[in-house]
Design a protein around this motif. Structure first.
Motif, PDB file in Angstrom:
ATOM      1  N   GLY A 133      -5.624   6.977  -0.535  1.00  0.00           N
ATOM      2  CA  GLY A 133      -6.764   6.085  -0.396  1.00  0.00           C
ATOM      3  C   GLY A 133      -6.884   5.596   1.036  1.00  0.00           C
ATOM      4  O   GLY A 133      -7.877   4.964   1.409  1.00  0.00           O
ATOM      5  N   ALA A 134      -5.864   5.880   1.839  1.00  0.00           N
ATOM      6  CA  ALA A 134      -5.836   5.513   3.252  1.00  0.00           C
ATOM      7  C   ALA A 134      -5.542   6.748   4.083  1.00  0.00           C
ATOM      8  O   ALA A 134      -4.850   7.667   3.640  1.00  0.00           O
ATOM      9  CB  ALA A 134      -4.776   4.446   3.508  1.00  0.00           C
ATOM     10  N   TYR A 151      -2.507   3.411  -1.366  1.00  0.00           N
ATOM     11  CA  TYR A 151      -2.775   3.362   0.074  1.00  0.00           C
ATOM     12  C   TYR A 151      -1.526   3.678   0.897  1.00  0.00           C
ATOM     13  O   TYR A 151      -1.367   3.200   2.008  1.00  0.00           O
ATOM     14  CB  TYR A 151      -3.322   1.990   0.452  1.00  0.00           C
ATOM     15  CG  TYR A 151      -4.725   1.748  -0.073  1.00  0.00           C
ATOM     16  CD1 TYR A 151      -5.846   2.080   0.675  1.00  0.00           C
ATOM     17  CD2 TYR A 151      -4.920   1.210  -1.338  1.00  0.00           C
ATOM     18  CE1 TYR A 151      -7.124   1.863   0.184  1.00  0.00           C
ATOM     19  CE2 TYR A 151      -6.202   0.994  -1.844  1.00  0.00           C
ATOM     20  CZ  TYR A 151      -7.293   1.330  -1.074  1.00  0.00           C
ATOM     21  OH  TYR A 151      -8.565   1.125  -1.567  1.00  0.00           O
ATOM     22  N   ALA A 173      -0.737   6.463   2.286  1.00  0.00           N
ATOM     23  CA  ALA A 173      -1.101   7.409   3.357  1.00  0.00           C
ATOM     24  C   ALA A 173      -0.187   8.639   3.374  1.00  0.00           C
ATOM     25  O   ALA A 173      -0.055   9.311   4.389  1.00  0.00           O
ATOM     26  CB  ALA A 173      -1.119   6.737   4.725  1.00  0.00           C
ATOM     27  N   ALA A 211      -5.100  -3.396   3.140  1.00  0.00           N
ATOM     28  CA  ALA A 211      -4.748  -2.413   2.116  1.00  0.00           C
ATOM     29  C   ALA A 211      -3.305  -1.941   2.235  1.00  0.00           C
ATOM     30  O   ALA A 211      -2.776  -1.325   1.308  1.00  0.00           O
ATOM     31  CB  ALA A 211      -5.686  -1.210   2.206  1.00  0.00           C
ATOM     32  N   GLU A 212      -2.677  -2.215   3.357  1.00  0.00           N
ATOM     33  CA  GLU A 212      -1.316  -1.733   3.592  1.00  0.00           C
ATOM     34  C   GLU A 212      -0.362  -2.243   2.519  1.00  0.00           C
ATOM     35  O   GLU A 212      -0.327  -3.432   2.207  1.00  0.00           O
ATOM     36  CB  GLU A 212      -0.827  -2.164   4.967  1.00  0.00           C
ATOM     37  CG  GLU A 212       0.493  -1.540   5.365  1.00  0.00           C
ATOM     38  CD  GLU A 212       0.846  -1.792   6.819  1.00  0.00           C
ATOM     39  OE1 GLU A 212       1.912  -1.327   7.251  1.00  0.00           O
ATOM     40  OE2 GLU A 212       0.046  -2.459   7.515  1.00  0.00           O
ATOM     41  N   LEU A 218      -5.474   2.892   8.980  1.00  0.00           N
ATOM     42  CA  LEU A 218      -5.210   2.142   7.757  1.00  0.00           C
ATOM     43  C   LEU A 218      -5.787   0.732   7.874  1.00  0.00           C
ATOM     44  O   LEU A 218      -5.463  -0.010   8.808  1.00  0.00           O
ATOM     45  CB  LEU A 218      -3.698   2.073   7.495  1.00  0.00           C
ATOM     46  CG  LEU A 218      -3.230   1.234   6.311  1.00  0.00           C
ATOM     47  CD1 LEU A 218      -3.851   1.744   5.011  1.00  0.00           C
ATOM     48  CD2 LEU A 218      -1.709   1.254   6.207  1.00  0.00           C
ATOM     49  N   ILE A 220      -7.098   8.195  -4.076  1.00  0.00           N
ATOM     50  CA  ILE A 220      -6.423   6.916  -4.285  1.00  0.00           C
ATOM     51  C   ILE A 220      -5.407   6.993  -5.415  1.00  0.00           C
ATOM     52  O   ILE A 220      -4.497   6.173  -5.502  1.00  0.00           O
ATOM     53  CB  ILE A 220      -7.453   5.795  -4.541  1.00  0.00           C
ATOM     54  CG1 ILE A 220      -6.808   4.419  -4.349  1.00  0.00           C
ATOM     55  CG2 ILE A 220      -8.095   5.945  -5.917  1.00  0.00           C
ATOM     56  CD1 ILE A 220      -7.797   3.280  -4.347  1.00  0.00           C
TER      57      ILE A 220
END
Length: 580
Positions: free
Chosen positions: A96-97, A112, A114, A106-107, A102, A91
């Motif tokens: 964290g994603a 996050y 990715a 959290a997007e 996803l 993270i």
């Protein structure tokens, strides 16, 4: 693309373990570093860990170094790779994603993204600054063109040849993952065609040669880079990220046949039991370990419930999976033989590891996607004899994933030991003392510790908080060198805990103990439980009532960690396979 003659390499690969030849060194150069990663290879999948899969080169490596049997990565690939190259918690560096799943709330939140963010420095950058030649070949999966973030050529690698996504066809340029958010991909799929997987060399898109198996393709490219720079006199950092044994299951036919009858005879339950027994015999798990019964897991089928034709298809798929790992081992032998023949083997730090447990995605059941299954069955051969070829697409599926880990529970995507405990072998340079050569260890180590160990052997300090004018997060990985040299008894002491979260599932490991919580949306009970994973790797004996204070301490550590890192809470019922 030109490969070395396979016949010569095959002969040499069988003898790489003999004493090296070449000119004696007149100085003390920095060690070379060879970091090898297998893809979706679980704890019980290799010959050194209880499988019948033939892995003679990894067997030899384990005799030259240390086999870690309590080593932990993350439950999915890109998250492990972020920790592997940085020493950070995922993270802290954008992972964290997971890009394939996803959690919508959290997007856009920090951590996050990715893809790998500029809140860190990779060991490739640090080694490059110190004069190392740096090469990356295989699977990147940390960002790049069309995916956000950057490719390996922008993260410290002088030369790179890679896919940026999670996988691809092993024989041709067909995709593994169909991105239905890309209009061009959507149009290709609607036209009844298989989209093309982009390959990149040094950041530029290139065509992949057809009909060359992925292990051969990637190994030949790494050998090309190593040989081109050999006369420079500089040490190298070679990151060899194989895509075997990631789906689609594909392998040379002659390797598949040798495993088929074994899997057909034993079936799901028989293989799990056989590997469990073998792991005990090898000392991989304790003699008093309890077999992790999974008969009540609703995701799993009994072998006896399958019709004969389905049993044959399942057996061939699992045989292909074993064949992929034998192929990978064979090509590792080619790399090791090259180093021996060029006089570089004894001065090379070698690390082999897998990125996560076996893949449990399926074409049926709850861990499947109907749209993906329809696409596979519409575009790929369903003929039995084609399993393993480039025109066929198969997973090992949920049932074999469970069977393959032997003494562990669960598999990829899950934080049970079967998803995160994977094989690792470390072979220090021969000129450096190593007290644990030829030994195996049940002491806990984390994937975050690998990059710090690499920097330690290279004699380099991590920049900690600032790198080339940008603020970075200090890594929390620790070097394993003191342990490998016998100066300390554990890679991490009991106070050097590791906390982790993904998909709303969480764990903390401190010493021999693991506190774990799995949401009901991912088949857990939503409660914290405590296990001694050194003595009970199958997580069969919860210690919640016997050690409530220890459990409470680890829960408190995790809760503070989640607050400090900005972990986004996940709804109890969210399921990454069934989300929109």
């Amino acid at each position: 693309m030109r490969s070395m003659p396979i016949c010569l390499l095959a002969i040499a690969a069988t003898i790489w373990g003999s004493p090296s030849v070449g000119l004696a060194q007149t100085s003390e150069p920095k060690p070379n570093i060879l970091l090898i990663v297998g893809d979706d290879i679980g704890f019980g999948d290799l010959g050194i860990c209880g499988s019948i899969t033939k892995t003679p080169n990894l067997d030899r490596l384990s005799k030259r170094g240390t086999l870690f049997t309590n080593f932990h990565a993350s439950p999915v690939c890109s998250v492990s790779r972020a920790m592997l190259l940085t020493g950070n918690d995922p993270i802290e560096v954008g992972l964290g994603a997971f890009d394939y799943a996803l959690y919508p709330p959290a997007e856009g939140k920090p951590g996050y993204e990715a893809f790998l963010t500029r809140t860190t420095a990779t060991i490739a950058e640090i080694l490059q600054d110190a004069g190392y030649r740096t090469y990356m070949v295989g699977k990147w999966h940390l960002g790049g063109t069309h995916h956000g973030g950057q490719g390996p050529h922008e993260w410290g690698f002088d030369r790179s040849y890679a896919i940026y996504t999670g996988g691809s066809n092993h024989w041709n340029q067909g995709v593994f993952h169909v991105d239905m958010h890309d209009p061009a991909v959507v149009a290709t799929v609607k036209a009844g065609k298989i989209p093309k997987e982009p390959f990149y060399e040094d950041g530029k898109e290139v065509d992949r040669p057809l009909g060359i198996y992925s292990d051969d393709l990637y190994t030949s490219k790494m050998l090309e880079y190593l040989e081109q720079g050999r006369e420079s006199g500089k040490p190298f950092f070679a990151y060899m990220a194989y895509t075997t044994a990631h789906a689609p299951l594909q392998s040379p036919d002659f390797l598949i046949d040798k495993y088929y009858e074994h899997y057909l005879k034993l079936g799901f339950e028989g293989v799990k039991r056989a590997r469990f027994d073998s792991q005990k015999a090898l000392g991989i798990i304790p003699q008093n370990a309890v077999f992790p019964e999974t008969s009540k897991n609703r995701l799993l089928r009994a072998w006896s419930s399958l019709p004969d034709e389905e049993k044959r298809r399942q057996a061939r798929s699992m045989a292909t999976y074993s064949a992929m790992m034998e192929s990978q081992d064979y090509h590792i032998g080619m790399l090791l033989n090259y180093l021996r023949e060029t006089g570089q083997l004894d001065n090379t730090l070698i690390v082999y590891m897998a990125d996560n447990g076996p893949e449990g995605l399926d074409e049926r059941g709850e861990l499947s996607n109907p749209a993906a299954t329809k696409w596979i069955r519409s575009n790929f051969s369903q003929e039995f004899d084609h399993i393993g070829r480039g025109d066929a697409f198969a997973f090992i599926g949920t049932d074999w994933a469970n069977a393959s880990t032997g003494g562990l529970r669960w598999w990829k995507w899950f934080i049970g030991e079967g998803g995160i405990r994977v094989p690792m072998v470390v072979v220090p340079p021969q000129k450096i003392s190593a007290a644990r050569v030829g030994q195996m260890t049940k002491e806990f180590a984390s994937v975050k510790d690998v990059p710090m160990t690499i920097l330690d052997y290279a004699g380099l300090e991590h920049p900690q908080r600032e790198y080339k004018g940008r603020q970075i997060v200090p890594p929390s990985g620790v070097s394993m060198r003191g342990f490998l040299e016998g100066r300390v008894e554990q890679p991490r002491n009991d106070e050097q805990w590791v906390a982790f979260e993904l998909f709303g599932n969480s764990y903390v490991i401190a010493g021999d103990y693991k506190a774990i919580r799995v949401r009901t949306g991912m088949y857990g009970d939503g409660k914290w439980h405590l296990y001694n994973i050194k003595n009970d790797p199958g997580e069969t004996r919860p210690l919640d009532r016997e050690m409530p204070d220890s459990l409470a301490r680890l829960i408190a550590i995790y809760e503070q960690y989640a607050r400090d890192k900005g972990v986004v809470p996940v709804a109890e019922d969210w399921n990454p396979w069934h989300s929109s």
